[in-house]
Scaffold this motif. Structure first.
Motif, PDB file in Angstrom:
ATOM      1  N   ALA A   1       0.863  -1.223  -0.283  1.00  0.00           N
ATOM      2  CA  ALA A   1      -0.054  -0.134   0.121  1.00  0.00           C
ATOM      3  C   ALA A   1       0.946   1.575   0.072  1.00  0.00           C
ATOM      4  N   GLU A   2       2.055   0.770   0.436  1.00  0.00           N
ATOM      5  CA  GLU A   2       2.897   2.650   0.678  1.00  0.00           C
ATOM      6  C   GLU A   2       3.416   2.868  -0.952  1.00  0.00           C
ATOM      7  N   GLN A   3       3.645   2.042  -1.675  1.00  0.00           N
ATOM      8  CA  GLN A   3       3.864   2.097  -2.719  1.00  0.00           C
ATOM      9  C   GLN A   3       2.978   2.363  -3.608  1.00  0.00           C
ATOM     10  N   CYS A   4       1.816   2.877  -3.733  1.00  0.00           N
ATOM     11  CA  CYS A   4       0.515   2.499  -4.705  1.00  0.00           C
ATOM     12  C   CYS A   4       0.229   3.601  -5.252  1.00  0.00           C
ATOM     13  N   ASP A   5      -0.241   3.941  -5.890  1.00  0.00           N
ATOM     14  CA  ASP A   5      -1.361   5.145  -6.223  1.00  0.00           C
ATOM     15  C   ASP A   5      -2.259   5.125  -6.928  1.00  0.00           C
ATOM     16  N   VAL A   6      -2.202   3.727  -6.854  1.00  0.00           N
ATOM     17  CA  VAL A   6      -4.109   2.860  -7.082  1.00  0.00           C
ATOM     18  C   VAL A   6      -4.556   1.573  -6.223  1.00  0.00           C
ATOM     19  N   LEU A   7      -4.533   1.093  -5.772  1.00  0.00           N
ATOM     20  CA  LEU A   7      -4.984   0.509  -5.143  1.00  0.00           C
ATOM     21  C   LEU A   7      -6.025  -0.155  -5.505  1.00  0.00           C
ATOM     22  N   SER A   8      -5.693  -1.575  -6.016  1.00  0.00           N
ATOM     23  CA  SER A   8      -7.098  -2.187  -6.072  1.00  0.00           C
ATOM     24  C   SER A   8      -6.895  -3.629  -5.530  1.00  0.00           C
TER      25      SER A   8
ATOM     26  N   LEU B   1      -9.206  -3.781   3.595  1.00  0.00           N
ATOM     27  CA  LEU B   1      -9.240  -2.154   3.632  1.00  0.00           C
ATOM     28  C   LEU B   1      -9.367  -2.058   4.730  1.00  0.00           C
ATOM     29  N   ASN B   2      -8.731  -1.310   5.567  1.00  0.00           N
ATOM     30  CA  ASN B   2      -9.557  -0.861   7.028  1.00  0.00           C
ATOM     31  C   ASN B   2      -8.501   0.955   7.222  1.00  0.00           C
ATOM     32  N   SER B   3      -9.235   1.446   8.233  1.00  0.00           N
ATOM     33  CA  SER B   3      -8.323   2.708   8.259  1.00  0.00           C
ATOM     34  C   SER B   3      -6.765   2.409   8.638  1.00  0.00           C
ATOM     35  N   LYS B   4      -6.293   1.651   9.004  1.00  0.00           N
ATOM     36  CA  LYS B   4      -4.743   2.174   9.044  1.00  0.00           C
ATOM     37  C   LYS B   4      -4.280   1.493   7.511  1.00  0.00           C
ATOM     38  N   LEU B   5      -4.718   0.151   6.936  1.00  0.00           N
ATOM     39  CA  LEU B   5      -4.617   0.824   5.111  1.00  0.00           C
ATOM     40  C   LEU B   5      -4.436   1.473   4.944  1.00  0.00           C
ATOM     41  N   LEU B   6      -5.755   2.113   5.128  1.00  0.00           N
ATOM     42  CA  LEU B   6      -5.925   3.376   4.338  1.00  0.00           C
ATOM     43  C   LEU B   6      -4.821   3.992   4.461  1.00  0.00           C
TER      44      LEU B   6
ATOM     45  N   VAL C   1     -14.851  -7.015   1.716  1.00  0.00           N
ATOM     46  CA  VAL C   1     -13.296  -6.606   1.746  1.00  0.00           C
ATOM     47  C   VAL C   1     -12.891  -5.181   2.345  1.00  0.00           C
ATOM     48  N   ILE C   2     -13.944  -4.215   2.321  1.00  0.00           N
ATOM     49  CA  ILE C   2     -13.423  -2.544   2.017  1.00  0.00           C
ATOM     50  C   ILE C   2     -14.794  -2.373   3.333  1.00  0.00           C
ATOM     51  N   ASP C   3     -14.218  -2.166   4.936  1.00  0.00           N
ATOM     52  CA  ASP C   3     -14.744  -1.078   6.102  1.00  0.00           C
ATOM     53  C   ASP C   3     -15.185   0.061   5.792  1.00  0.00           C
ATOM     54  N   GLU C   4     -16.791  -0.420   5.135  1.00  0.00           N
ATOM     55  CA  GLU C   4     -16.797   1.287   4.140  1.00  0.00           C
ATOM     56  C   GLU C   4     -16.897   2.476   4.903  1.00  0.00           C
ATOM     57  N   GLU C   5     -17.350   2.273   6.539  1.00  0.00           N
ATOM     58  CA  GLU C   5     -17.400   3.152   6.921  1.00  0.00           C
ATOM     59  C   GLU C   5     -15.587   4.254   7.131  1.00  0.00           C
ATOM     60  N   ALA C   6     -14.755   2.873   7.463  1.00  0.00           N
ATOM     61  CA  ALA C   6     -13.654   4.056   7.348  1.00  0.00           C
ATOM     62  C   ALA C   6     -12.692   4.652   5.951  1.00  0.00           C
ATOM     63  N   LEU C   7     -13.413   3.700   4.888  1.00  0.00           N
ATOM     64  CA  LEU C   7     -13.520   4.069   3.373  1.00  0.00           C
ATOM     65  C   LEU C   7     -14.218   5.800   3.469  1.00  0.00           C
TER      66      LEU C   7
END
Ligand code: GLV
Length: 327
Positions: free
Chosen positions: A203-210, A223-228, A245-251
């Motif tokens: 994630a640190e390297q990405c401009d886009v994360l899919s 994909l939670n707040s830590k990863l975001l 797969v995503i924590d939508e609240e965090a996104l």
């Protein structure tokens, strides 16, 4: 002539070609959309059926499978099968089929389209024009992110992840990925893809994360707040896999607080509901789960599902049916 003995339930209308094929193997019941969106509704009716052709929105849980006393096969009209209790199906000797391969290209196109639309702000720019605000070409209007030279990080490098990566390579992007198992050297070389064992480092390297991984207990809210917070602030998130797969609240928080720059989402944790904070989030393009929605692909999905059903009902050895779930 259809076998008088087999009853087949299709939980909502599917392409005609698939229905015509399946009619040769039993008596079909085609339910209206929404009839079988709860286990309770299925539990009542499933005892009558030998085969179930269901949607990704059909919850085929332990109770449903146990109630399906005649059930020999559940064929999902989808590649993802997190709606089906595979473990119980196995213990009850009920086959489960999905639809791999046939939707790969449609989904690869769609992911690329979603990325282009978000990175170049199609949605906001169109709304601006439709609202009568376009008064002439602007040097500073709707500036977005150019893709060439940027890094696309893919979590889940299966068929669809690879199809997206191929398209992104054609746009000059670099590919980084994380997967349960590293893909072959040939695939890595072909895509010039760099493997990351740890998705946080990726994630640190990405401009886009899919997100292109299946939904499992391990990928739930991956994909939670830590990863975001690990992503750079100009990053865009793309999700065409499963909403959970995503924590939508965090996104939603990350989008509202400019922790990341945008998201393109085709899937949601509680479909058809969409998290209210995502509905109002800036630069968030949301679509109603349509990644595989082309005429060609939906017909192919239907044919693959009905072929699995017809094969099982006509006694073909399961080792010869390629789209049965075996793991
Ligand atoms: C669609 O989401 C599928 O799994 O086929």
């Amino acid at each position: 002539m259809p076998s008088a003995d087999f009853n087949i339930l299709i939980t909502e209308p599917i392409p005609e070609k698939a229905i015509t094929h399946l009619k040769k193997f039993g008596k079909l019941t085609i339910a209206d959309k929404g009839t079988y969106n709860t286990p309770e509704s299925l539990i009542d009716d499933i005892p009558d059926y030998d085969a179930l052709l269901c949607m990704l929105s059909t919850p085929v849980n332990e109770e449903v499978l146990k109630a399906g006393k005649r059930l020999k096969i559940v064929a999902n009209f989808a590649v993802g099968y997190d709606n089906i209790d595979i473990k119980t199906a196995r213990t009850l000797d009920i086959h489960v089929a999905n639809t791999p391969d046939v939707l790969t290209e449609a989904c690869g196109d769609f992911a690329m389209g979603l990325l282009l639309a978000v990175s170049r702000k199609f949605k906001q720019a169109e709304a601006y024009l439709r609202n009568g605000n376009f008064k002439g070409w602007e040097p500073l209007g709707f500036l977005g992110m150019e893709l060439r030279g940027r890094t696309l990080g893919i979590i889940g490098m299966g068929r669809i992840g690879q199809a997206f990566a191929h398209r992104a390579r054609a746009f000059g992007m670099n590919i980084a990925y994380h997967n349960r198992n590293r893909v072959t050297e040939n695939i890595e070389n072909d895509l010039q893809a760099t493997y990351f064992d740890d998705h946080r480092v990726l994630a640190e390297q990405c401009d886009v994360l899919s997100l292109n991984c299946p939904l499992t207990p391990k990928t739930h809210h991956l994909l939670n707040s830590k990863l975001l917070n690990t992503l750079p602030s100009h990053a865009i998130v793309i999700n065409i896999s499963r909403g959970a797969v995503i924590d939508e609240e965090a996104l939603a928080e990350a989008l509202h607080n400019n922790i990341i720059a945008g998201a393109g989402l085709d899937v949601f944790e509680n479909e058809p509901e969409v998290h209210p904070r995502l509905l109002t989030a800036p630069n968030c393009l949301i679509l109603p789960h349509i990644a595989s929605a082309t005429h060609k692909t939906r017909e192919a999905i239907g044919m693959l599902a009905v072929e699995a059903i017809s094969s099982v009902l006509s006694g073909t050895p399961s080792s010869q049916i390629t789209n049965l779930i075996t793991q």
